[in-house]
Write an enzyme that holds these catalytic residues in place. Structure first.
Site, PDB file in Angstrom:
ATOM      1  N   ASP A 107      26.025 -47.065  26.413  1.00 40.92           N
ATOM      2  CA  ASP A 107      24.638 -46.106  27.095  1.00 40.92           C
ATOM      3  C   ASP A 107      25.434 -44.927  27.789  1.00 40.92           C
ATOM      4  O   ASP A 107      24.754 -43.947  27.297  1.00 40.92           O
ATOM      5  CB  ASP A 107      23.745 -47.481  27.780  1.00 40.92           C
ATOM      6  CG  ASP A 107      25.056 -47.995  29.726  1.00 40.92           C
ATOM      7  OD1 ASP A 107      26.035 -47.406  28.639  1.00 40.92           O
ATOM      8  OD2 ASP A 107      24.433 -48.294  30.078  1.00 40.92           O
ATOM      9  N   TYR A 151      25.809 -57.101  12.156  1.00 37.25           N
ATOM     10  CA  TYR A 151      25.004 -56.608  11.198  1.00 37.25           C
ATOM     11  C   TYR A 151      25.637 -58.214  10.247  1.00 37.25           C
ATOM     12  O   TYR A 151      24.990 -58.666   8.925  1.00 37.25           O
ATOM     13  CB  TYR A 151      26.212 -55.646  10.100  1.00 37.25           C
ATOM     14  CG  TYR A 151      24.929 -54.684  10.306  1.00 37.25           C
ATOM     15  CD1 TYR A 151      25.189 -54.271  11.484  1.00 37.25           C
ATOM     16  CD2 TYR A 151      24.468 -53.619   9.923  1.00 37.25           C
ATOM     17  CE1 TYR A 151      24.239 -53.094  12.217  1.00 37.25           C
ATOM     18  CE2 TYR A 151      23.684 -52.501   9.209  1.00 37.25           C
ATOM     19  CZ  TYR A 151      23.718 -51.799  10.968  1.00 37.25           C
ATOM     20  OH  TYR A 151      22.769 -51.592  11.710  1.00 37.25           O
ATOM     21  N   LYS A 159      30.521 -52.340  24.984  1.00 31.24           N
ATOM     22  CA  LYS A 159      29.573 -52.865  25.779  1.00 31.24           C
ATOM     23  C   LYS A 159      30.471 -54.078  26.773  1.00 31.24           C
ATOM     24  O   LYS A 159      29.754 -54.907  26.841  1.00 31.24           O
ATOM     25  CB  LYS A 159      28.647 -53.108  25.646  1.00 31.24           C
ATOM     26  CG  LYS A 159      27.231 -53.601  27.008  1.00 31.24           C
ATOM     27  CD  LYS A 159      26.922 -52.030  27.359  1.00 31.24           C
ATOM     28  CE  LYS A 159      25.762 -52.657  28.289  1.00 31.24           C
ATOM     29  NZ  LYS A 159      25.657 -51.349  29.158  1.00 31.24           N
ATOM     30  N   ASP A 162      22.768 -41.446  13.934  1.00 32.32           N
ATOM     31  CA  ASP A 162      21.855 -40.808  13.747  1.00 32.32           C
ATOM     32  C   ASP A 162      21.895 -39.757  15.342  1.00 32.32           C
ATOM     33  O   ASP A 162      21.181 -38.867  14.419  1.00 32.32           O
ATOM     34  CB  ASP A 162      20.743 -42.308  14.576  1.00 32.32           C
ATOM     35  CG  ASP A 162      20.048 -42.712  12.178  1.00 32.32           C
ATOM     36  OD1 ASP A 162      21.185 -42.945  11.506  1.00 32.32           O
ATOM     37  OD2 ASP A 162      19.084 -42.748  12.390  1.00 32.32           O
ATOM     38  N   ASP A 201      25.482 -47.440  14.003  1.00 35.05           N
ATOM     39  CA  ASP A 201      24.759 -47.200  13.652  1.00 35.05           C
ATOM     40  C   ASP A 201      23.819 -46.317  14.567  1.00 35.05           C
ATOM     41  O   ASP A 201      23.402 -45.055  14.178  1.00 35.05           O
ATOM     42  CB  ASP A 201      24.186 -48.401  13.223  1.00 35.05           C
ATOM     43  CG  ASP A 201      22.245 -47.638  12.632  1.00 35.05           C
ATOM     44  OD1 ASP A 201      22.326 -47.315  11.632  1.00 35.05           O
ATOM     45  OD2 ASP A 201      21.879 -49.537  12.506  1.00 35.05           O
TER      46      ASP A 201
HETATM   47  C1  IPM Z   1      22.691 -47.225   8.405  1.00 37.43           C
HETATM   48  C2  IPM Z   1      21.802 -47.548   7.651  1.00 37.43           C
HETATM   49  C3  IPM Z   1      22.145 -48.712   6.953  1.00 37.43           C
HETATM   50  C4  IPM Z   1      22.620 -49.767   8.361  1.00 37.43           C
HETATM   51  C5  IPM Z   1      20.671 -49.355   6.933  1.00 37.43           C
HETATM   52  C6  IPM Z   1      19.807 -49.121   5.930  1.00 37.43           C
HETATM   53  C7  IPM Z   1      21.301 -51.148   6.321  1.00 37.43           C
HETATM   54  O1  IPM Z   1      20.595 -47.235   8.577  1.00 37.43           O
HETATM   55  O2  IPM Z   1      23.924 -46.692   6.797  1.00 37.43           O
HETATM   56  O3  IPM Z   1      23.083 -46.022   8.612  1.00 37.43           O
HETATM   57  O4  IPM Z   1      22.237 -50.098   9.210  1.00 37.43           O
HETATM   58  O5  IPM Z   1      24.468 -49.622   8.195  1.00 37.43           O
HETATM   59 MG    MG Z   2      21.381 -46.342  10.450  1.00 38.64          MG
END
Ligand code: IPM
Ligand code: MG
Length: 366
Positions: A228, A145, A196, A256, A252
């Site tokens: 993975d 990032y 990884k 999710d 990240d």
């Molecule tokens: C998160 C989001 C952010 C990230 C984006 C919006 C920059 O997806 O906080 O997980 O990628 O960190």
């Molecule tokens: Mg995110």
């Protein structure tokens, strides 16, 4: 020593559903403030698309300054289609990245816990998710990032290319791994470090450093997993995990994925911690398609307020009260649109906030 009772909180409602979920979270914060006899002053400021509209920059200097001077920051969400075509450096998301790096928020804690009432809202089978309680510890200010060099350029032969750099220094790995081991000590004492290492030198190095550090945490169990495989294990048998320690980008993605195990991404709070500052936010985005329609789930932001009390305001009970209030309201069959299922009662954003508030009023100060 008596505990501090006066606090300064900076609030960034942001864009899309951000302002509506933040409003409900603040309702909850005020109730806890009065229950505990605290004095919390709140400064609101624009960031993200709202910051861009107000000042031409997604992270206005004045907003950043307020964040620097606060005991904690509460953020809604940023982004929206309106700002998708502006220059990369001015996109709403840059506000988040700017806050993380300027405030040194290197440790992102994303707990994925399933509320018993929501077990059937998960897309996975009841037996796979029932009792799930894991924590993703995501490195937040390094890795791909932020690595340099980065950009898009054109080679001599005219070929265009885009590139980013995945780099981690030893101190960066040590400080995030310490956080993972420390929180694991207060949980089930098990850390799975995700990398990884079979392909990427930088994460092979990550594995080496985490392994070395583990010698000072021999009471905590450490395992390693390729990302993975981890993505697969999270849907196959997520209950094998206690603390997942990982890099910025893997965290990240995996967080999710972990959120959906709990029924909805609208349920997951997060804390981003540094040496001096801390920021709390739901892990979901700004969901512009449902903004302003009473469809957003405020629970992730409300639960983030619980984390704020725990990690920044030195109060453990509010987090427990909030979690139990959420559990009882869900137990009464009340749902926002994202977690709605047959036979349940659907309520709007504000009504969900009111119901949690009502439930909280019943919790007693010890
Ligand atoms: C998160 C989001 C952010 C990230 C984006 C919006 C920059 O997806 O906080 O997980 O990628 O960190
Ligand atoms: Mg995110």
């Amino acid at each position: 020593m008596s505990k501090k009772t006066e606090f300064n909180i900076t609030v960034f409602p942001g864009d899309g559903i951000g302002p509506e979920v933040v409003q409900e979270a603040l309702k909850i914060l005020r109730i806890i403030e009065s229950k505990l006899g605290l004095k919390i002053s709140i400064n609101e400021a624009p960031v993200g698309g709202a910051g861009y509209e107000a000042t031409g920059h997604p992270l206005p200097d004045a907003s950043l300054e307020l964040a620097r001077n606060a005991d904690a920051v509460l953020l809604g969400a940023v982004g929206g289609p309106k700002w998708e075509n502006i220059d990369f450096s001015l996109r709403p998301e840059r506000a988040l990245l700017g806050l993380r790096s300027s405030l040194g928020l290197y440790a992102n804690l994303r707990p994925a816990r399933i509320f018993p009432a929501l077990v059937d809202a998960s897309t996975l089978k009841r037996e796979v998710v029932e009792g799930l309680d894991l924590l993703v510890v995501r490195e937040l200010t390094g890795g791909i990032y932020f690595g340099e060099p980065r950009g898009v350029d054109t080679l001599e032969d005219g070929t265009r290319r885009g590139f980013n750099t995945l780099v981690y220094s030893e101190p960066e790995i040590i400080r995030i791994a310490r956080i993972a081991f420390d929180v694991a000590r207060k949980r089930n004492k098990s850390v799975c470090s995700v990398d990884k290492a079979n392909v990427l030198e930088s994460t092979g190095f990550w594995r080496e450093v985490v392994t070395d550090l583990h010698s000072s945490y021999s009471d905590v169990e450490l395992s390693h997993m390729y990302v993975d495989n981890c993505a697969m294990q999270l849907v196959r048998n997520p209950k094998q995990f206690d603390v997942i320690l990982t890099t910025n980008m893997f965290g990240d993605i995996l967080s999710d994925e972990a959120s959906m195990l709990t029924g909805s991404i609208g349920m997951l709070p997060s804390a981003s911690l540094g040496e001096k500052h801390a920021m709390y936010e739901p892990i979901h985005g700004s969901a512009p398609d449902i903004a302003g329609q009473e469809l957003a789930n405020p629970l992730a932001t409300i639960l983030s307020v619980g984390m704020m009390f725990k990690y920044s305001l030195d109060r453990e009970e509010p987090n427990e009260w909030i979690e139990s209030a959420v559990e009882s309201v869900l137990g009464q069959g009340v749902r926002t649109a994202d977690i709605m299922s047959d036979g349940m009662k659907q309520v709007g954003t504000k009504e969900m906030g009111d119901l949690i508030a009502e439930e909280l009023e019943k919790r007693n100060v010890a």
